[in-house]
Design a protein around this motif. Sequence first.
Motif, mmCIF file in Angstrom:
data_model
loop_
_atom_site.group_PDB
_atom_site.id
_atom_site.type_symbol
_atom_site.label_atom_id
_atom_site.label_comp_id
_atom_site.label_asym_id
_atom_site.label_seq_id
_atom_site.Cartn_x
_atom_site.Cartn_y
_atom_site.Cartn_z
ATOM 1 N N ARG A 1 15.929 10.186 18.467
ATOM 2 C CA ARG A 1 15.045 11.078 19.211
ATOM 3 C C ARG A 1 13.611 10.920 18.701
ATOM 4 N NH1 ARG A 1 19.607 15.746 18.798
ATOM 5 N NH2 ARG A 1 20.815 15.144 20.641
ATOM 6 N N ILE A 2 12.974 11.994 18.326
ATOM 7 C CA ILE A 2 11.578 11.915 17.915
ATOM 8 C C ILE A 2 11.437 11.349 16.506
ATOM 9 C CG2 ILE A 2 9.497 13.281 17.471
ATOM 10 C CD1 ILE A 2 10.365 15.171 19.670
ATOM 11 N N GLY A 3 12.338 11.744 15.609
ATOM 12 C CA GLY A 3 12.261 11.305 14.224
ATOM 13 C C GLY A 3 11.453 12.257 13.373
ATOM 14 N N TRP A 4 11.742 12.265 12.072
ATOM 15 C CA TRP A 4 11.109 13.264 11.200
ATOM 16 C C TRP A 4 9.617 13.002 11.002
ATOM 17 C CZ3 TRP A 4 8.782 11.988 6.602
ATOM 18 C CH2 TRP A 4 9.099 10.746 6.040
ATOM 19 N N GLN A 5 9.187 11.749 10.999
ATOM 20 C CA GLN A 5 7.775 11.460 10.757
ATOM 21 C C GLN A 5 6.886 11.867 11.940
ATOM 22 O OE1 GLN A 5 8.464 7.286 9.482
ATOM 23 N NE2 GLN A 5 7.340 7.830 7.633
ATOM 24 N N LEU A 6 7.320 11.540 13.161
ATOM 25 C CA LEU A 6 6.543 11.941 14.324
ATOM 26 C C LEU A 6 6.565 13.457 14.492
ATOM 27 C CD1 LEU A 6 4.853 11.219 16.740
ATOM 28 C CD2 LEU A 6 6.942 10.757 18.044
ATOM 29 N N THR A 7 7.680 14.084 14.146
ATOM 30 C CA THR A 7 7.760 15.543 14.192
ATOM 31 C C THR A 7 6.746 16.169 13.243
ATOM 32 O OG1 THR A 7 10.121 15.447 14.752
ATOM 33 C CG2 THR A 7 9.277 17.535 13.886
ATOM 34 N N ALA A 8 6.623 15.617 12.040
ATOM 35 C CA ALA A 8 5.641 16.120 11.082
ATOM 36 C C ALA A 8 4.218 15.933 11.615
ATOM 37 C CB ALA A 8 5.801 15.403 9.743
ATOM 38 N N LEU A 9 3.958 14.827 12.282
ATOM 39 C CA LEU A 9 2.641 14.588 12.864
ATOM 40 C C LEU A 9 2.330 15.605 13.959
ATOM 41 C CD1 LEU A 9 0.087 12.876 13.140
ATOM 42 C CD2 LEU A 9 1.357 11.370 14.709
ATOM 43 N N ILE A 10 3.313 15.925 14.783
ATOM 44 C CA ILE A 10 3.129 16.929 15.833
ATOM 45 C C ILE A 10 2.802 18.289 15.217
ATOM 46 C CG2 ILE A 10 4.311 18.222 17.657
ATOM 47 C CD1 ILE A 10 5.872 15.618 18.261
ATOM 48 N N LEU A 11 3.490 18.631 14.129
ATOM 49 C CA LEU A 11 3.208 19.894 13.450
ATOM 50 C C LEU A 11 1.784 19.911 12.888
ATOM 51 C CD1 LEU A 11 6.620 20.387 11.616
ATOM 52 C CD2 LEU A 11 5.697 21.848 13.420
ATOM 53 N N ALA A 12 1.338 18.778 12.352
ATOM 54 C CA ALA A 12 -0.028 18.694 11.830
ATOM 55 C C ALA A 12 -1.040 18.957 12.940
ATOM 56 C CB ALA A 12 -0.267 17.313 11.213
ATOM 57 N N ILE A 13 -0.843 18.354 14.082
ATOM 58 C CA ILE A 13 -1.761 18.538 15.209
ATOM 59 C C ILE A 13 -1.769 20.004 15.663
ATOM 60 C CG2 ILE A 13 -2.172 17.924 17.628
ATOM 61 C CD1 ILE A 13 -1.000 15.142 16.950
ATOM 62 N N ALA A 14 -0.581 20.617 15.715
ATOM 63 C CA ALA A 14 -0.496 22.023 16.137
ATOM 64 C C ALA A 14 -1.253 22.932 15.180
ATOM 65 C CB ALA A 14 0.971 22.441 16.225
ATOM 66 N N VAL A 15 -1.119 22.676 13.877
ATOM 67 C CA VAL A 15 -1.825 23.494 12.892
ATOM 68 C C VAL A 15 -3.332 23.360 13.062
ATOM 69 C CG1 VAL A 15 -2.299 23.775 10.427
ATOM 70 C CG2 VAL A 15 0.064 23.486 11.222
ATOM 71 N N PHE A 16 -3.826 22.143 13.245
ATOM 72 C CA PHE A 16 -5.265 21.936 13.433
ATOM 73 C C PHE A 16 -5.763 22.635 14.701
ATOM 74 C CE2 PHE A 16 -4.826 17.892 10.806
ATOM 75 C CZ PHE A 16 -5.489 18.433 9.711
ATOM 76 N N ILE A 17 -4.973 22.596 15.770
ATOM 77 C CA ILE A 17 -5.386 23.211 17.036
ATOM 78 C C ILE A 17 -5.535 24.723 16.890
ATOM 79 C CG2 ILE A 17 -4.590 23.762 19.372
ATOM 80 C CD1 ILE A 17 -3.446 20.931 19.521
ATOM 81 N N PHE A 18 -4.609 25.368 16.177
ATOM 82 C CA PHE A 18 -4.602 26.830 16.109
ATOM 83 C C PHE A 18 -5.431 27.394 14.959
ATOM 84 C CE2 PHE A 18 -0.630 26.184 18.576
ATOM 85 C CZ PHE A 18 -0.922 27.025 19.644
ATOM 86 N N ALA A 19 -5.859 26.540 14.015
ATOM 87 C CA ALA A 19 -6.513 27.050 12.808
ATOM 88 C C ALA A 19 -7.730 27.919 13.122
ATOM 89 C CB ALA A 19 -6.918 25.887 11.902
ATOM 90 N N VAL A 20 -8.644 27.430 13.962
ATOM 91 C CA VAL A 20 -9.885 28.159 14.231
ATOM 92 C C VAL A 20 -9.644 29.420 15.064
ATOM 93 C CG1 VAL A 20 -12.152 28.047 15.329
ATOM 94 C CG2 VAL A 20 -11.348 26.135 13.930
ATOM 95 N N PRO A 21 -8.954 29.344 16.204
ATOM 96 C CA PRO A 21 -8.819 30.557 17.021
ATOM 97 C C PRO A 21 -8.067 31.696 16.338
ATOM 98 C CG PRO A 21 -7.520 28.740 17.936
ATOM 99 C CD PRO A 21 -8.406 28.165 16.900
ATOM 100 N N VAL A 22 -6.992 31.389 15.602
ATOM 101 C CA VAL A 22 -6.249 32.492 14.979
ATOM 102 C C VAL A 22 -7.041 33.105 13.827
ATOM 103 C CG1 VAL A 22 -3.982 31.628 15.676
ATOM 104 C CG2 VAL A 22 -4.921 30.966 13.450
ATOM 105 N N SER A 23 -7.790 32.291 13.097
ATOM 106 C CA SER A 23 -8.573 32.848 11.990
ATOM 107 C C SER A 23 -9.705 33.733 12.517
ATOM 108 C CB SER A 23 -9.128 31.723 11.107
ATOM 109 O OG SER A 23 -10.025 30.904 11.823
#
Length: 447
Positions: free
Chosen positions: A177-199
């Motif tokens: 399927r996606i694999g653990w490395q690409l999954t971790a990359l997706i999580l990194a992108i999600a964190v960067f996207i939400f960092a400014v608005p939620v703070s």
Amino acid sequence: MNISPQIGRTTRRVKGVYYGWWLVAISGFIMTLATVPLYHAMSLWSVALESQFGWNRTQLGFALTFTRIEGGLMGPVEGYLTDRLGTRRMVLIGMLILGVGFLIFSSVNSLWMFYLAFVVMALGQGLGSWLPLMTGINNWFVRRRAFAISWANVGSRLGALLLVPAIAWAIDPNQDRIGWQLTALILAIAVFIFAVPVSRAIRNRPQDYGQLPDGPRPDVTGLPNSRGELPNRANDSALDRPGVAGEASADLTASQAIRTPAFWLISFGHGFTSMVILAIMSQLGLLLKDQGFEVQTTAWVVSVYTAVAMVFQLVGGYIGDRAPKNLVIFGFSSVQAASVVLLTYASTLPTIYLFAVLFGVGFGGRNPLTIAIRGEYFGRASFGKILGLSTVPMNVLLLLASPFAGFMYDLQGTYTTAFLALAALNFFGGALFSMAKKPRSPLPLAT
């Protein structure tokens, strides 16, 4: 204090809703991003990493140990910075560091890089998630502190119910399927996207906006205006007067707090009752793999105890606002310890799910109270510093939990000895909480 036009517009948009409850919801979302992939899904990552790299259980267990080293070293710093910079800035800084950690994790190809990734992720999580968010909620609530913390954790558990099975589906080593490395990359992108608005949505303290903890109380500081705000004369001394919050004014400085027996009993009690949680998070997937279960089964077991914990966060918070918190924590900690004993001897899936239910009851019920009891005992003025300092002895204990379980497995080929020992320490930690008594008044500083 000057309030920007943007904040004013935000205030009007949320008219009629006490902002503390918005902070609770925001906190639940942030903790989902920051803690679920790092801790709750650790047993899933362990299965995928063992499958690809062949690392043994002790080596895998050390990943969470390195996160505790960070917590032990940085806990007091995180508390100090939270009190100085406020929750809003800390969340932004922490989320950005967390995103970098996930980027490193997505590129892991060696054991040292795996450890580095978890240290960076733990640093981001520590700076921008649990400690500053709990400090923020402690600032906005006094009478309903335990209940508010419970709801924040419910939000995190709800996120885990969705995210843990999704991660398991994505990284299953037996499926393409996606694999653990690409999954971790997706999580990194999600964190960067939400960092400014939620703070930017976070506010640090109610008095900065002319409000009181728990919402307006016109009988104390005068009638609120048309937006439900109180006059700016509301200050710390007024906010903490007896009768305002349902508890006496007993704000201790960090120096005063560490001189009380309660500080040490709570700190070590929290550590002993959390050791087994860390071991479960890192080793559960491997234990179930040894019994022939797929990684998706581990995700469902985690989802069951998460769902139960979500309910008992509220139960624990409700009871903790009405009964002595130290005794309630002891009761829930005892249930948690009993569940681990059950898991140690479980050999069938129904028994494993029974463990998940009991573990969720104990884990969920005690979790918000371990924070709320510090606010009740030590007050709000130096809460961040006190919470940060109390994580030092706690993290010293947590350093041992996961590698101990992995080492005993590598030595004996079974988790029995490790889990029974950790269950006993869990019960002992609950007993330490039961002995913690609220300081009667601030102690005088040494001269």
